[in-house]
Design a protein around this motif. Structure first.
Motif, mmCIF file in Angstrom:
data_model
loop_
_atom_site.group_PDB
_atom_site.id
_atom_site.type_symbol
_atom_site.label_atom_id
_atom_site.label_comp_id
_atom_site.label_asym_id
_atom_site.label_seq_id
_atom_site.Cartn_x
_atom_site.Cartn_y
_atom_site.Cartn_z
ATOM 1 N N TYR A 1 0.838 -1.258 0.171
ATOM 2 C CA TYR A 1 -0.067 0.033 0.051
ATOM 3 C C TYR A 1 0.901 1.210 -0.029
ATOM 4 C CZ TYR A 1 -3.637 -3.265 1.840
ATOM 5 O OH TYR A 1 -4.498 -4.406 1.975
ATOM 6 N N ARG B 1 -3.139 3.874 7.440
ATOM 7 C CA ARG B 1 -4.051 3.086 6.912
ATOM 8 C C ARG B 1 -3.807 1.540 7.630
ATOM 9 N NH1 ARG B 1 -4.481 1.835 0.530
ATOM 10 N NH2 ARG B 1 -6.266 0.068 0.593
ATOM 11 N N ASP C 1 0.922 4.172 1.832
ATOM 12 C CA ASP C 1 0.360 4.898 2.871
ATOM 13 C C ASP C 1 0.760 6.218 3.174
ATOM 14 O OD1 ASP C 1 -1.227 4.724 5.289
ATOM 15 O OD2 ASP C 1 0.316 3.998 6.448
ATOM 16 N N SER D 1 -5.773 -2.206 13.735
ATOM 17 C CA SER D 1 -5.599 -2.121 12.462
ATOM 18 C C SER D 1 -5.304 -3.360 11.924
ATOM 19 C CB SER D 1 -4.336 -1.261 11.988
ATOM 20 O OG SER D 1 -3.042 -1.796 12.421
#
Length: 684
Positions: free
Chosen positions: A292, A331, A294, A373
């Motif tokens: 990702y 994230r 982020d 998370s």
């Protein structure tokens, strides 16, 4: 290249307009005809011309929490003065610590550093206490410092004091291997206006605005704004990373005086920032590993107040409080909000000519809110953590002006391991005015973090080689985790063998017990989900011993030229207590540079032209695959007028990029690049 957001530009423009209007309407020259900022600028020009005898009278407060001469202090202490900071050409607080012997500074990406003293470097180096104007920047969530947060205007710093070695007797738990104390100037010393701006290749844009004035007789203020934009660095493979960084800080400070012995101060600041990076996540189903881009947001602020009063010659008291809020959103990492409340009272008492007693008590409370998370979870998402401490230290003059003995201890009650006892004994002997010999024995502890106590971190996942079942490795906190402890033995010598040379040597042996380690647990099988968890638990089955040497020297070659050199050596011997349960972590000795050296030159070429150079060597750090490197920085400064300064700075000039430290699990690694920038500073 990222650019400042529109709201940042609007705030900056507003502050500029406000300061300009205030200057036009309110600024008046002082009675002596020299503006305070001009006087400060002229004072900075004269600092290099000070004799070393005068520089040796520089006073520090971090060793005993009251002013004492650095040359006679019974600790390994270094001071970066305002002039050192200005002439370094460095624009970020963590980078300044490269100038201090014995400090390990490894940049991970554009916004993240691994900084420690005497080893144990990591993104969250858990044995280093960092303060700014007496406010702790240490986070108890992960035991470390978010170096993206402290971004003061460097021109407003009075000095940075660095204690290498334990300072827990005065500064409490987690001041194990060192204490960094960032001290800003009083608002009385920053009167008038100050504007600076610059741009470069890596440091793509920065600006700072500050204005100071007098509200009433002996009540001074300053307001400030600062913005910074750091560009992306390249990865190990030469591709562009996603680690750009942008920050904005706004704040104020008030200082009031009722004579020189009665002083109060209130300061406040709000900040926000964004920094990026490519993250890699491990999943239990295909695709096992995903990446990702982020973007982490960080925001917060603080309010700090202090009142200092001298009750005659024998008694001085100080009361300080602060409130701090820090919010982080990303994230993959856990979103968190931490509110910190802190209050401390200190009393200095001189009952006789041979005793100076410093005592105090304090209370600190953390209120956390943590959102899980895919990487991180925690048992209690909301928790109040409290610390109560009491300390006392007596500085005893055994022989007048020659031999001092310091005895003290701090008692700290905490909710993780109950009572922490942190004593120290220090001796300072001055056979003559040009020589100081000192030694110390001290104990310090590092308290468990929230996540070591009750957190869960998913380290990785993969298909089981035999059954193909989704398997993950997770690290769990435990209530049995104990405080890490250090017993430190230090010996130092300071000397001025000739008029133009000062040498400072410190040697140490550190014995560590109950260091953090992993212990493996039995696999956990979930028959419904068809998954297997291989648990690892935080443990304390690790011991280590380190020893080292730190040397720094100041040589006034000419009235206009000064050289400052440092060298440090560090060796760490690592061994587990329980080999059958111990899961090997990174070899501590391979996680720190064994040899480091720096050479700094400050040269006034002519009255208004300065040429400064910084050369550093850092040995290989094999545990994080960081080769040895040499860094060369140059700064050319020109002062065409008394209030205007232009600077051209090159950093890491002869190396396009190099690796300094390893990124934590899941974060993409980038390398430190060459940076060239131009800046302009104006005082009015």
């Amino acid at each position: 290249m990222s650019t400042p957001s529109s709201w940042t530009s609007a705030v900056t423009a507003l502050v500029i307009g406000t300061l300009a209007l205030a200057e036009a309407r309110a600024w008046q020259e002082p009675d002596d005809g020299a503006a305070p900022e001009e006087a400060a600028f002229e004072e900075a020009e004269d600092l290099l011309d000070l004799s070393l005898e005068e520089l040796l009278r520089v006073e520090v407060t971090s060793v005993s929490k009251h002013e004492e001469r650095q040359f006679a202090a019974p600790a390994a202490v270094s001071v970066l003065t305002a002039e050192d900071i200005r002439r370094s050409g460095i624009r970020q607080l963590p980078e300044l610590l490269r100038l201090v012997p014995g400090m390990q500074v490894g940049q991970i990406n554009a916004s993240t550093w691994a900084i420690s003293s005497r080893g144990f470097a990591d993104q969250f180096a858990n044995k280093l206490q960092v303060l700014q104007d007496g406010r702790s920047l240490y986070t108890h969530l992960f035991s470390g410092v978010y170096w993206q947060v402290p971004q003061p205007i460097l021109a407003d710093l009075e000095r940075i004091e660095v204690i290498r070695g334990p300072g827990a007797t005065l500064w409490g738990a987690n001041a194990v291997n060192g204490v960094i104390n960032v001290i800003t100037k009083s608002a009385r010393d920053t009167q008038g206006g100050y504007v600076e701006a610059g741009s470069g290749t890596q440091l793509q844009g920065f600006s700072a605005l500050r204005y100071g004035g007098e509200l009433d007789e002996d009540i001074y203020y300053r307001v400030f704004a600062q913005h910074m934009n750091v560009g992306r660095q390249e990865t190990v493979t030469g591709t562009e990373g996603f680690d750009q960084w942008e920050s904005l800080h706004l704040g104020f400070r008030l200082d009031g005086y009722r004579g020189e012995n009665d002083h109060w101060m209130i300061q406040g600041e709000a900040h926000s920032g964004k920094f990026g990076g490519r993250q890699f996540a491990s999943l239990l189903s295909p695709p096992i590993t995903v990446s990702y881009t982020d973007r982490e947001d960080i925001a917060g602020g603080h309010l700090l107040g202090r009142y200092e009063l001298e009750h005659g010659d024998e008694l001085q008291s100080r009361l300080q409080f602060y409130y701090d809020r820090l919010q982080r959103e990303s994230r993959l990492s856990a979103d968190s909000t931490t509110d910190t409340f802190d209050c401390e009272y200190q009393l200095d008492w001189t009952p006789s000519d041979t005793h100076r007693v410093t005592t105090g008590l304090g209370y600190r409370a953390y209120l956390d809110q943590i959102e899980p998370s895919i990487y991180i979870d925690i048992h209690r998402q909301n928790r109040l953590t409290q610390l109560i401490n009491f300390f006392v230290q007596d500085q005893i003059e055994l022989v007048e002006d020659r031999l001092d003995l310091t005895l003290g201890s701090k008692l700290e009650q905490n909710q993780f391991t109950n009572l922490a006892f942190q004593p120290n004994v220090r001796l300072s002997y001055r056979p003559s005015d040009n020589h100081t010999i000192w030694g110390s024995i001290s104990r310090a502890v590092r308290l468990p973090s929230r996540f070591e106590d009750e957190g869960r971190v998913r380290l990785t996942s993969f298909p089981d080689p035999g059954s193909g079942a989704p398997t993950e490795v997770s690290l769990y906190g435990t209530k049995d985790f104990r405080s890490e402890t250090l017993t430190a033995f230090e010996l130092g010598y300071r000397s001025r063998p000739v008029d133009r040379l000062v040498v400072d040597i410190a040697a140490f042996v550190h014995d560590y017990e109950h260091l953090n380690s992993f212990a493996s647990g039995a696999p956990i099988v979930d028959p419904v989900a068809g998954t297997v968890t291989l648990p690892q638990f935080w443990d304390n089955d690790r011991q280590a011993q380190s020893y080292g040497l730190e040397v720094q020297a100041h040589w006034q070659v000419l009235e206009s030229w000064r050289l400052q050199g440092t060298y440090s050596f560090l060796k760490i011997l690592d061994r587990p207590d329980a080999p059958s349960l111990f899961v090997p972590l990174l070899d501590l000795d391979k996680n720190a540079a064994r040899n480091q050296a720096t050479l700094r030159s400050q040269w006034n070429v002519i009255d208004d032209v300065e040429l400064d150079a910084f050369l550093s060597y850092v040995d290989v750090v094999s545990g994080v695959q960081a080769p040895a490197y040499v860094r060369t920085d140059l700064r050319l400064g020109w002062r065409p007028t008394e209030t205007l300064e232009l600077s051209l700075v090159g950093q890491n000039l002869f190396d396009s990029r190099h690796r300094e430290f390893a990124a934590p699990i899941g974060l993409e690694q980038t390398e430190v690049e060459r940076n060239v920038y131009f800046s302009i500073a104006l005082r009015f």
